[in-house]
Design a protein around this motif. Sequence first.
Motif, PDB file in Angstrom:
ATOM      1  N   ALA A  84       0.843  -1.197   0.000  1.00  0.00           N
ATOM      2  CA  ALA A  84       0.000   0.000   0.000  1.00  0.00           C
ATOM      3  C   ALA A  84       0.874   1.241   0.000  1.00  0.00           C
ATOM      4  O   ALA A  84       2.083   1.172   0.282  1.00  0.00           O
ATOM      5  N   ARG A  85       0.267   2.365  -0.308  1.00  0.00           N
ATOM      6  CA  ARG A  85       0.970   3.647  -0.267  1.00  0.00           C
ATOM      7  C   ARG A  85       0.092   4.683   0.429  1.00  0.00           C
ATOM      8  O   ARG A  85      -1.110   4.744   0.204  1.00  0.00           O
ATOM      9  N   GLY A  86       0.737   5.496   1.261  1.00  0.00           N
ATOM     10  CA  GLY A  86       0.023   6.568   1.936  1.00  0.00           C
ATOM     11  C   GLY A  86      -0.403   6.192   3.342  1.00  0.00           C
ATOM     12  O   GLY A  86      -0.288   5.047   3.783  1.00  0.00           O
ATOM     13  N   CYS A  87      -0.886   7.194   4.067  1.00  0.00           N
ATOM     14  CA  CYS A  87      -1.369   7.008   5.435  1.00  0.00           C
ATOM     15  C   CYS A  87      -2.477   8.031   5.682  1.00  0.00           C
ATOM     16  O   CYS A  87      -2.346   9.199   5.287  1.00  0.00           O
ATOM     17  N   PRO A  88      -3.565   7.630   6.333  1.00  0.00           N
ATOM     18  CA  PRO A  88      -4.671   8.564   6.571  1.00  0.00           C
ATOM     19  C   PRO A  88      -4.416   9.558   7.696  1.00  0.00           C
ATOM     20  O   PRO A  88      -5.192  10.493   7.884  1.00  0.00           O
ATOM     21  N   HIS A  89      -3.336   9.366   8.441  1.00  0.00           N
ATOM     22  CA  HIS A  89      -3.043  10.244   9.572  1.00  0.00           C
ATOM     23  C   HIS A  89      -2.110  11.376   9.154  1.00  0.00           C
ATOM     24  O   HIS A  89      -1.539  11.359   8.066  1.00  0.00           O
ATOM     25  N   PHE A 100       2.431  11.486  -0.838  1.00  0.00           N
ATOM     26  CA  PHE A 100       1.314  10.810  -1.514  1.00  0.00           C
ATOM     27  C   PHE A 100       0.051  11.662  -1.542  1.00  0.00           C
ATOM     28  O   PHE A 100      -1.038  11.151  -1.785  1.00  0.00           O
ATOM     29  N   GLU A 101       0.223  12.957  -1.298  1.00  0.00           N
ATOM     30  CA  GLU A 101      -0.856  13.941  -1.422  1.00  0.00           C
ATOM     31  C   GLU A 101      -2.062  13.617  -0.545  1.00  0.00           C
ATOM     32  O   GLU A 101      -3.211  13.900  -0.896  1.00  0.00           O
ATOM     33  N   GLY A 102      -1.798  13.008   0.617  1.00  0.00           N
ATOM     34  CA  GLY A 102      -2.873  12.741   1.560  1.00  0.00           C
ATOM     35  C   GLY A 102      -3.774  11.580   1.197  1.00  0.00           C
ATOM     36  O   GLY A 102      -4.777  11.337   1.869  1.00  0.00           O
ATOM     37  N   THR A 133      -4.186   0.877  -2.109  1.00  0.00           N
ATOM     38  CA  THR A 133      -3.745  -0.447  -1.701  1.00  0.00           C
ATOM     39  C   THR A 133      -3.714  -1.400  -2.894  1.00  0.00           C
ATOM     40  O   THR A 133      -4.377  -1.183  -3.907  1.00  0.00           O
ATOM     41  N   LYS A 134      -2.920  -2.457  -2.729  1.00  0.00           N
ATOM     42  CA  LYS A 134      -2.920  -3.549  -3.689  1.00  0.00           C
ATOM     43  C   LYS A 134      -3.914  -4.605  -3.219  1.00  0.00           C
ATOM     44  O   LYS A 134      -4.086  -4.825  -2.021  1.00  0.00           O
ATOM     45  N   ASP A 135      -4.537  -5.268  -4.179  1.00  0.00           N
ATOM     46  CA  ASP A 135      -5.462  -6.340  -3.838  1.00  0.00           C
ATOM     47  C   ASP A 135      -4.715  -7.495  -3.184  1.00  0.00           C
ATOM     48  O   ASP A 135      -3.529  -7.720  -3.468  1.00  0.00           O
ATOM     49  N   PRO A 136      -5.375  -8.237  -2.309  1.00  0.00           N
ATOM     50  CA  PRO A 136      -4.718  -9.368  -1.645  1.00  0.00           C
ATOM     51  C   PRO A 136      -4.081 -10.361  -2.619  1.00  0.00           C
ATOM     52  O   PRO A 136      -2.988 -10.883  -2.364  1.00  0.00           O
ATOM     53  N   GLU A 137      -4.738 -10.614  -3.740  1.00  0.00           N
ATOM     54  CA  GLU A 137      -4.190 -11.561  -4.714  1.00  0.00           C
ATOM     55  C   GLU A 137      -2.897 -11.041  -5.316  1.00  0.00           C
ATOM     56  O   GLU A 137      -1.948 -11.804  -5.545  1.00  0.00           O
ATOM     57  N   ARG A 138      -2.843  -9.738  -5.593  1.00  0.00           N
ATOM     58  CA  ARG A 138      -1.617  -9.150  -6.134  1.00  0.00           C
ATOM     59  C   ARG A 138      -0.483  -9.259  -5.101  1.00  0.00           C
ATOM     60  O   ARG A 138       0.669  -9.563  -5.449  1.00  0.00           O
ATOM     61  N   LEU A 191      10.041  -8.037   4.951  1.00  0.00           N
ATOM     62  CA  LEU A 191       9.730  -6.770   5.611  1.00  0.00           C
ATOM     63  C   LEU A 191       8.712  -6.023   4.758  1.00  0.00           C
ATOM     64  O   LEU A 191       9.014  -5.626   3.625  1.00  0.00           O
ATOM     65  N   ILE A 192       7.509  -5.859   5.274  1.00  0.00           N
ATOM     66  CA  ILE A 192       6.468  -5.109   4.562  1.00  0.00           C
ATOM     67  C   ILE A 192       6.733  -3.627   4.797  1.00  0.00           C
ATOM     68  O   ILE A 192       6.781  -3.164   5.938  1.00  0.00           O
ATOM     69  N   THR A 193       6.917  -2.883   3.714  1.00  0.00           N
ATOM     70  CA  THR A 193       7.412  -1.513   3.817  1.00  0.00           C
ATOM     71  C   THR A 193       6.325  -0.460   4.017  1.00  0.00           C
ATOM     72  O   THR A 193       6.632   0.716   4.178  1.00  0.00           O
ATOM     73  N   ASP A 194       5.057  -0.854   4.003  1.00  0.00           N
ATOM     74  CA  ASP A 194       3.970   0.109   4.179  1.00  0.00           C
ATOM     75  C   ASP A 194       4.160   0.901   5.469  1.00  0.00           C
ATOM     76  O   ASP A 194       4.512   0.335   6.512  1.00  0.00           O
ATOM     77  N   ASP A 195       3.873   2.179   5.413  1.00  0.00           N
ATOM     78  CA  ASP A 195       3.988   2.996   6.619  1.00  0.00           C
ATOM     79  C   ASP A 195       2.863   2.725   7.607  1.00  0.00           C
ATOM     80  O   ASP A 195       2.973   3.088   8.778  1.00  0.00           O
ATOM     81  N   ASN A 196       1.801   2.104   7.129  1.00  0.00           N
ATOM     82  CA  ASN A 196       0.682   1.766   8.002  1.00  0.00           C
ATOM     83  C   ASN A 196      -0.030   0.559   7.396  1.00  0.00           C
ATOM     84  O   ASN A 196      -1.041   0.693   6.719  1.00  0.00           O
ATOM     85  N   PHE A 197       0.523  -0.628   7.627  1.00  0.00           N
ATOM     86  CA  PHE A 197       0.007  -1.823   6.979  1.00  0.00           C
ATOM     87  C   PHE A 197      -1.462  -2.081   7.310  1.00  0.00           C
ATOM     88  O   PHE A 197      -2.217  -2.585   6.481  1.00  0.00           O
TER      89      PHE A 197
END
Length: 471
Positions: free
Chosen positions: A193-198, A209-211, A215-220, A234-240
Amino acid sequence: MKVLLVQPPQFGKPGFNKIALVEPLGLEMVAGALLPDHEVRIHDMRIDDNLDKALAAFRPDAVGISCSFTIDVYRSQKIAETARTAGVPFIFVGGLHASLNPPDFQQPEIDCIVVGEGEFASRELLAAVTKGGDLGDVPGIVLNTDAGQVFTGPRPQADLNELPFPARELLPHGRRHRYFFNFWKPLATLETARGCPHRCNFCSVWTFFEGRCRTKDPERVADELERRKEKFVLITDDNFLLSVNRAKKIAEVIKERGIKKRYSFQARSDTIVKHPEVIAQWREIGLSHVFIGFESLDQEELKAVNKKNDVETNEKALEIVHSHDLTVTGAFIINQDYGPNEFKRLREYIASRRISLPQFTVLTPLPGTDLFREIEKKISVKNYELYDFLHSVLPTRLDPSEFYREFAGLYKSAYSNVNIFRTRIIPVIMGLATRRLSLMHLRRIIRAAREFGEGKNYLSGKAANNPGNAS
């Protein structure tokens, strides 16, 4: 067109790269987008700093430089100068810092800056260069012209499921085994995923990421995992856990496909407390480590950085993660106003709460963040080499030598040799027995831990221009 993508070197004593060195995933993603039309190589200068040799051997038509971290600015500028001297006709820079601060790269050796996500922007940019087209027609680019910098306009954000797979095969043979996270080796990284809602004011990710969050689909996600041979991911998402339902579905798909790996991800404490079941579900499929940004033991400090969370919730999240026997990296931000009492309180807290892998960083106003704009006039150090989260670019309440002695003491108490192995002795023994880990790597981690625990290391070399005391 022959394209060389370059990851800048990292150095310094101490340095986070000595305890965690991850593959250049951003460049692998860009390379994946370029490969259908170009011959691409990746040169990671953190592993091989001989750029001259790489340029001479490949003779690229274009060089792309990743500058995501502020500390990489001067190194990226130097790479551009080296490439131009070697006769490379087209040079571009991208990455988080470059996107938020294009003026840092207004120099004759650099033709343009890719602003925002680089996969499709780089593809279109190099297509225009190859065809002799107008680069001004490519959105998401800042052009360096004789009249100054010209922005070509914003680019729509991509559907993450449509991104090409990372071109990990471009890493030179054997170097994929050079990446690690402490005793996790070899290590693979995965972006879901990319971005964070906080809106934490010290964070540049949500600004980049401009606010928005995508996300990527689970299958992807599972498709990408199946391409990786490494045991540790290591999952690199800032907020998995930004979408708990999606995280649960990913776990289901991983289990259905029989993918056996060990995982690490980053999550907020409030999400863990609201949804402890997702931690249990991921523990079942291999979750071993969780990174949580606790930031502070003081509620007012959490409010000051716009964390929108509380200390009590952090405590509850820690209990939940510990109940599943997971290793925890608890991240704490050290304020410049700290004195001996605050440092002592934090040391005692870490020991009493059994936080096995604490991380301490000095409050750093990264250029492009809300925090930077709020306190820019107070910043007393402009040298980007010190924006490494281990040095203060703001005046400190304590004398610098005392501040760094106390700061180093946090690491020394947490990462003494006994503490390093206390919770990790069995994995280390297994790693050595299976030759996944070497004695050389073991010594490297121990040496790095000791460097973090010596106050003099923060006052030597590049730290010579320390901002000094607060007035």
